[in-house]
Design a protein around this motif. Structure first.
Motif, PDB file in Angstrom:
ATOM      1  N   UNK A  50      47.946  36.689  51.155  1.00  0.00           N
ATOM      2  CA  UNK A  50      46.561  36.524  50.702  1.00  0.00           C
ATOM      3  C   UNK A  50      46.310  35.087  50.254  1.00  0.00           C
ATOM      4  N   UNK A  51      45.070  34.626  50.494  1.00  0.00           N
ATOM      5  CA  UNK A  51      44.669  33.305  50.011  1.00  0.00           C
ATOM      6  C   UNK A  51      44.262  33.358  48.539  1.00  0.00           C
ATOM      7  N   UNK A  52      44.166  34.568  48.012  1.00  0.00           N
ATOM      8  CA  UNK A  52      43.745  34.752  46.631  1.00  0.00           C
ATOM      9  C   UNK A  52      44.792  34.222  45.656  1.00  0.00           C
ATOM     10  N   UNK A  53      44.329  33.552  44.624  1.00  0.00           N
ATOM     11  CA  UNK A  53      45.206  33.048  43.576  1.00  0.00           C
ATOM     12  C   UNK A  53      44.646  33.510  42.230  1.00  0.00           C
ATOM     13  N   UNK A  54      45.480  34.219  41.481  1.00  0.00           N
ATOM     14  CA  UNK A  54      45.036  34.771  40.202  1.00  0.00           C
ATOM     15  C   UNK A  54      46.056  34.419  39.133  1.00  0.00           C
ATOM     16  N   UNK A  55      45.585  33.814  38.049  1.00  0.00           N
ATOM     17  CA  UNK A  55      46.461  33.512  36.926  1.00  0.00           C
ATOM     18  C   UNK A  55      46.149  34.466  35.777  1.00  0.00           C
ATOM     19  N   UNK A  56      47.166  34.768  34.966  1.00  0.00           N
ATOM     20  CA  UNK A  56      47.009  35.712  33.867  1.00  0.00           C
ATOM     21  C   UNK A  56      47.366  35.057  32.544  1.00  0.00           C
ATOM     22  N   UNK A  57      46.491  35.267  31.567  1.00  0.00           N
ATOM     23  CA  UNK A  57      46.790  34.927  30.184  1.00  0.00           C
ATOM     24  C   UNK A  57      47.019  36.241  29.467  1.00  0.00           C
ATOM     25  N   UNK A  58      48.262  36.538  29.133  1.00  0.00           N
ATOM     26  CA  UNK A  58      48.606  37.814  28.529  1.00  0.00           C
ATOM     27  C   UNK A  58      48.701  37.658  27.012  1.00  0.00           C
ATOM     28  N   UNK A  59      47.743  38.232  26.301  1.00  0.00           N
ATOM     29  CA  UNK A  59      47.713  38.150  24.845  1.00  0.00           C
ATOM     30  C   UNK A  59      48.114  39.474  24.197  1.00  0.00           C
ATOM     31  N   UNK A  60      48.864  40.301  24.923  1.00  0.00           N
ATOM     32  CA  UNK A  60      49.355  41.541  24.351  1.00  0.00           C
ATOM     33  C   UNK A  60      50.419  41.278  23.295  1.00  0.00           C
ATOM     34  N   UNK A  70      52.783  43.535  37.408  1.00  0.00           N
ATOM     35  CA  UNK A  70      52.437  44.200  38.653  1.00  0.00           C
ATOM     36  C   UNK A  70      51.171  43.652  39.267  1.00  0.00           C
ATOM     37  N   UNK A  71      50.150  43.431  38.445  1.00  0.00           N
ATOM     38  CA  UNK A  71      48.905  42.854  38.947  1.00  0.00           C
ATOM     39  C   UNK A  71      49.124  41.443  39.472  1.00  0.00           C
ATOM     40  N   UNK A  72      49.903  40.662  38.735  1.00  0.00           N
ATOM     41  CA  UNK A  72      50.164  39.282  39.155  1.00  0.00           C
ATOM     42  C   UNK A  72      50.835  39.248  40.532  1.00  0.00           C
ATOM     43  N   UNK A  73      51.811  40.115  40.722  1.00  0.00           N
ATOM     44  CA  UNK A  73      52.535  40.142  41.994  1.00  0.00           C
ATOM     45  C   UNK A  73      51.653  40.639  43.131  1.00  0.00           C
ATOM     46  N   UNK A  74      50.873  41.672  42.897  1.00  0.00           N
ATOM     47  CA  UNK A  74      50.036  42.240  43.948  1.00  0.00           C
ATOM     48  C   UNK A  74      48.902  41.298  44.346  1.00  0.00           C
ATOM     49  N   UNK A 126      54.771  51.804  34.632  1.00  0.00           N
ATOM     50  CA  UNK A 126      53.812  50.702  34.653  1.00  0.00           C
ATOM     51  C   UNK A 126      53.214  50.510  36.042  1.00  0.00           C
ATOM     52  N   UNK A 127      53.999  50.814  37.073  1.00  0.00           N
ATOM     53  CA  UNK A 127      53.495  50.698  38.433  1.00  0.00           C
ATOM     54  C   UNK A 127      52.304  51.638  38.639  1.00  0.00           C
ATOM     55  N   UNK A 152      40.976  33.638  36.816  1.00  0.00           N
ATOM     56  CA  UNK A 152      41.678  33.745  35.539  1.00  0.00           C
ATOM     57  C   UNK A 152      41.408  35.106  34.923  1.00  0.00           C
ATOM     58  N   UNK A 153      42.478  35.820  34.631  1.00  0.00           N
ATOM     59  CA  UNK A 153      42.375  37.132  33.990  1.00  0.00           C
ATOM     60  C   UNK A 153      42.989  37.029  32.603  1.00  0.00           C
ATOM     61  N   UNK A 154      42.244  37.448  31.598  1.00  0.00           N
ATOM     62  CA  UNK A 154      42.701  37.390  30.215  1.00  0.00           C
ATOM     63  C   UNK A 154      42.898  38.819  29.711  1.00  0.00           C
TER      64      UNK A 154
END
Length: 234
Positions: free
Chosen positions: A65-75, A55-59, A220-221, A32-34
């Protein structure tokens, strides 16, 4: 003896099954990335999404990849550091802080511009220096809160860039801001400074910006790639 051998085999099998189960659980765990910030974290200027967060979410969630990352964007567009402090006090966000594996703090552009009166047409050195001192006080409180409420997550603090490419007076203040940010970051090993001011130098602004301040998808990239090159999300 046979019973002892059979019992040992059963124990080994159980240990192997438990290990495999733990490994599978670890590989399937969602990171989880906040992210906290202003319009640059919100993604203003990106016609298709949330800027560098997209971009981070897609990459990080690519199919290979087996990696799973969720984002909470509070911008929030137009937000300053005092707005982030209010968010951290909000019960709906405060109670989630200990759930994050990584924090991203990308805030300061509005603090900088508004300290100069809301635009960068004429630079007032005194006002900008005063604004920087308040900004750093707020940034310290933000990072201290995150460190206190979460004892494991790293904090990526993204530096500022000069939106008026080639303006030396503004560049000097941006460098001063970034140095002060670095001084805050180096106080704890869980914090990482990620520079951006070099990304747009010697580049044609029309190719990387959607307006005077905000990058477009291509801009942004560059920020996404810099974050990925500077920090290993594991």
């Amino acid at each position: 003896m046979k019973k002892l051998t059979g019992l040992l085999m059963i124990v080994l099998i159980i240990c192997f099954v438990v290990y495999e189960f733990q490994q599978a659980g670890a590989s399937n765990r969602v990171q989880r990335v906040m992210a906290f910030g202003d319009s640059l974290t919100y993604g203003k200027g990106d016609k298709h999404g949330e800027g560098y967060v997209k971009g981070l979410r897609e990459e990080l969630n690519n199919p290979e990849s087996d990696q799973k990352v969720s984002f909470w964007n509070y911008g929030i567009k137009g937000q300053e550091t005092d707005g982030v402090l209010e968010q951290l006090d909000d019960y709906r966000i405060h109670t989630k802080l200990d759930k994050a594996d990584t924090f991203i703090v990308y805030i300061g552009t509005n603090d900088f511009i508004n300290s100069n009166g809301g635009d960068l047409t004429e630079i007032n050195d005194r006002k900008i220096d005063e604004g920087k001192r308040e900004y750093i006080r707020h940034l310290k409180r933000i990072t201290e809160t995150l460190l206190k409420e979460n004892d494991k997550a790293d904090i990526l603090v993204v530096g500022l860039y000069n939106p008026i490419i080639g303006n030396r007076k503004i560049e000097k203040h941006i460098q001063d801001y970034n140095q002060s940010i670095k001084d805050v970051v180096k106080k704890d090993e869980r914090m990482v400074f990620i520079p951006t001011d070099d990304l747009f130098k010697k580049k044609k602004k029309a190719d990387y910006f959607s307006d005077e301040i905000h990058p477009n998808e291509k801009g942004y990239r560059l920020i996404t790639n810099r974050i990925l090159a500077s920090y290993d999300f594991k």
